[in-house]
Design a protein around this motif. Structure first.
Motif, PDB file in Angstrom:
ATOM      1  N   GLN A 117      26.711   4.695  18.521  1.00 13.86           N
ATOM      2  CA  GLN A 117      28.004   5.366  18.538  1.00 13.86           C
ATOM      3  C   GLN A 117      28.984   4.503  17.765  1.00 13.86           C
ATOM      4  O   GLN A 117      29.107   3.307  18.014  1.00 13.86           O
ATOM      5  N   SER A 118      29.676   5.122  16.793  1.00 11.56           N
ATOM      6  CA  SER A 118      30.587   4.360  15.960  1.00 11.56           C
ATOM      7  C   SER A 118      31.756   5.228  15.527  1.00 11.56           C
ATOM      8  O   SER A 118      31.591   6.405  15.225  1.00 11.56           O
ATOM      9  N   GLU A 119      32.932   4.629  15.494  1.00  7.08           N
ATOM     10  CA  GLU A 119      34.111   5.309  14.967  1.00  7.08           C
ATOM     11  C   GLU A 119      34.640   4.492  13.791  1.00  7.08           C
ATOM     12  O   GLU A 119      34.785   3.277  13.875  1.00  7.08           O
ATOM     13  N   MET A 120      34.911   5.179  12.697  1.00 12.68           N
ATOM     14  CA  MET A 120      35.424   4.525  11.494  1.00 12.68           C
ATOM     15  C   MET A 120      36.857   4.053  11.723  1.00 12.68           C
ATOM     16  O   MET A 120      37.544   4.546  12.624  1.00 12.68           O
ATOM     17  N   PRO A 121      37.333   3.114  10.891  1.00 10.41           N
ATOM     18  CA  PRO A 121      38.726   2.667  11.040  1.00 10.41           C
ATOM     19  C   PRO A 121      39.701   3.809  10.771  1.00 10.41           C
ATOM     20  O   PRO A 121      39.404   4.726  10.014  1.00 10.41           O
ATOM     21  N   TYR A 122      40.867   3.734  11.390  1.00  7.59           N
ATOM     22  CA  TYR A 122      41.866   4.802  11.284  1.00  7.59           C
ATOM     23  C   TYR A 122      42.625   4.796   9.968  1.00  7.59           C
ATOM     24  O   TYR A 122      43.141   5.818   9.539  1.00  7.59           O
ATOM     25  N   THR A 123      42.760   3.634   9.357  1.00 11.17           N
ATOM     26  CA  THR A 123      43.672   3.515   8.225  1.00 11.17           C
ATOM     27  C   THR A 123      42.996   2.937   6.990  1.00 11.17           C
ATOM     28  O   THR A 123      42.033   2.186   7.081  1.00 11.17           O
ATOM     29  N   LEU A 124      43.537   3.308   5.837  1.00  6.90           N
ATOM     30  CA  LEU A 124      43.127   2.741   4.560  1.00  6.90           C
ATOM     31  C   LEU A 124      43.849   1.419   4.345  1.00  6.90           C
ATOM     32  O   LEU A 124      44.888   1.175   4.958  1.00  6.90           O
TER      33      LEU A 124
ATOM     34  N   GLY B 151      19.417   9.358  17.520  1.00  6.26           N
ATOM     35  CA  GLY B 151      20.703   9.611  18.160  1.00  6.26           C
ATOM     36  C   GLY B 151      21.800   8.753  17.566  1.00  6.26           C
ATOM     37  O   GLY B 151      22.369   7.907  18.237  1.00  6.26           O
ATOM     38  N   ILE B 152      22.105   8.983  16.301  1.00  6.53           N
ATOM     39  CA  ILE B 152      23.104   8.199  15.580  1.00  6.53           C
ATOM     40  C   ILE B 152      24.367   9.045  15.462  1.00  6.53           C
ATOM     41  O   ILE B 152      24.352  10.103  14.843  1.00  6.53           O
ATOM     42  N   GLY B 153      25.468   8.602  16.049  1.00 11.68           N
ATOM     43  CA  GLY B 153      26.724   9.346  16.012  1.00 11.68           C
ATOM     44  C   GLY B 153      27.836   8.540  15.383  1.00 11.68           C
ATOM     45  O   GLY B 153      28.119   7.427  15.823  1.00 11.68           O
ATOM     46  N   VAL B 154      28.460   9.102  14.347  1.00 12.62           N
ATOM     47  CA  VAL B 154      29.581   8.440  13.675  1.00 12.62           C
ATOM     48  C   VAL B 154      30.766   9.405  13.706  1.00 12.62           C
ATOM     49  O   VAL B 154      30.640  10.569  13.331  1.00 12.62           O
ATOM     50  N   TYR B 155      31.916   8.909  14.133  1.00 12.44           N
ATOM     51  CA  TYR B 155      33.085   9.740  14.359  1.00 12.44           C
ATOM     52  C   TYR B 155      34.225   9.305  13.462  1.00 12.44           C
ATOM     53  O   TYR B 155      34.342   8.140  13.098  1.00 12.44           O
ATOM     54  N   SER B 156      35.089  10.259  13.128  1.00 12.10           N
ATOM     55  CA  SER B 156      36.260   9.926  12.325  1.00 12.10           C
ATOM     56  C   SER B 156      37.520  10.505  12.954  1.00 12.10           C
ATOM     57  O   SER B 156      37.552  11.653  13.380  1.00 12.10           O
ATOM     58  N   TYR B 157      38.516   9.667  13.038  1.00  9.80           N
ATOM     59  CA  TYR B 157      39.888  10.060  13.357  1.00  9.80           C
ATOM     60  C   TYR B 157      40.728   9.385  12.286  1.00  9.80           C
ATOM     61  O   TYR B 157      40.943   8.170  12.313  1.00  9.80           O
ATOM     62  N   LEU B 158      41.122  10.154  11.294  1.00 10.80           N
ATOM     63  CA  LEU B 158      41.768   9.602  10.107  1.00 10.80           C
ATOM     64  C   LEU B 158      43.145  10.261   9.949  1.00 10.80           C
ATOM     65  O   LEU B 158      43.304  11.247   9.242  1.00 10.80           O
TER      66      LEU B 158
END
Length: 171
Positions: free
Chosen positions: A29-36, A82-89
């Protein structure tokens, strides 16, 4: 090595770099960084994503957002289940600070030989954020093969429009 449950979030580089031999990740389970990175130019800022084979060789690629999981050229026998990657950008963050629309190229990048990698039940999920933000591809490999919502079939990807999720298998 077998990892049962790995969660990692918000690094500006790859979240996880897999160099190992005959390894298994069951549930990621992973979430990408929010900001550039901050950049006052009209160009979309890029970040250098650096992967090392653990020895000397380094690969540096520039992306708007680094892929979450990087399977290195040296990896053999890798299995991901079961690889989950999420984005809140978000378009707006930090009490009104605006940033450009962020689109990550891929959730997972595979530099290894495709015959040495198996990924089952991989999903990327847009949680919220700026309109048109998100992740373009679920899986991208060194040969340029892309597994995403625009590919349909039993061994590629299918879209769950209701959940804004993309499910893919590799290869």
């Amino acid at each position: 090595m077998i990892i049962n449950g790995l969660a990692v979030e918000h690094f500006k580089n790859y979240q996880t770099i897999w160099n190992g031999k005959n390894g298994v990740i069951n549930f990621y389970q992973s979430e990408m960084p929010y900001t550039l990175p901050e950049d006052d130019s009209a160009n979309t800022p890029k970040v250098d994503c650096v992967a090392s084979d653990g020895q000397v060789e380094q690969e540096i690629k520039s992306y708007a957002v680094c892929p979450s999981l990087y399977v290195a050229k040296t990896a053999t026998g890798f299995v991901g289940n079961g690889i989950g990657v999420y984005s809140y950008l978000p378009k707006e963050y930090n009490h009104g600070r605006l940033q450009q629309t962020i689109v990550a190229e891929t959730a997972i990048y595979i530099a290894a030989n495709p015959e040495d990698v198996s990924i089952k039940n991989s999903v990327n999920r847009w949680l919220n954020g700026g309109k048109n933000s998100g992740i373009s591809y679920n899986i991208l490999d060194a040969a340029g093969n892309k597994y995403d919502r625009r590919i349909y079939g039993p061994d590629s990807a299918k879209t769950d429009d209701v959940a804004n999720s993309v499910v893919a298998q590799y290869p």
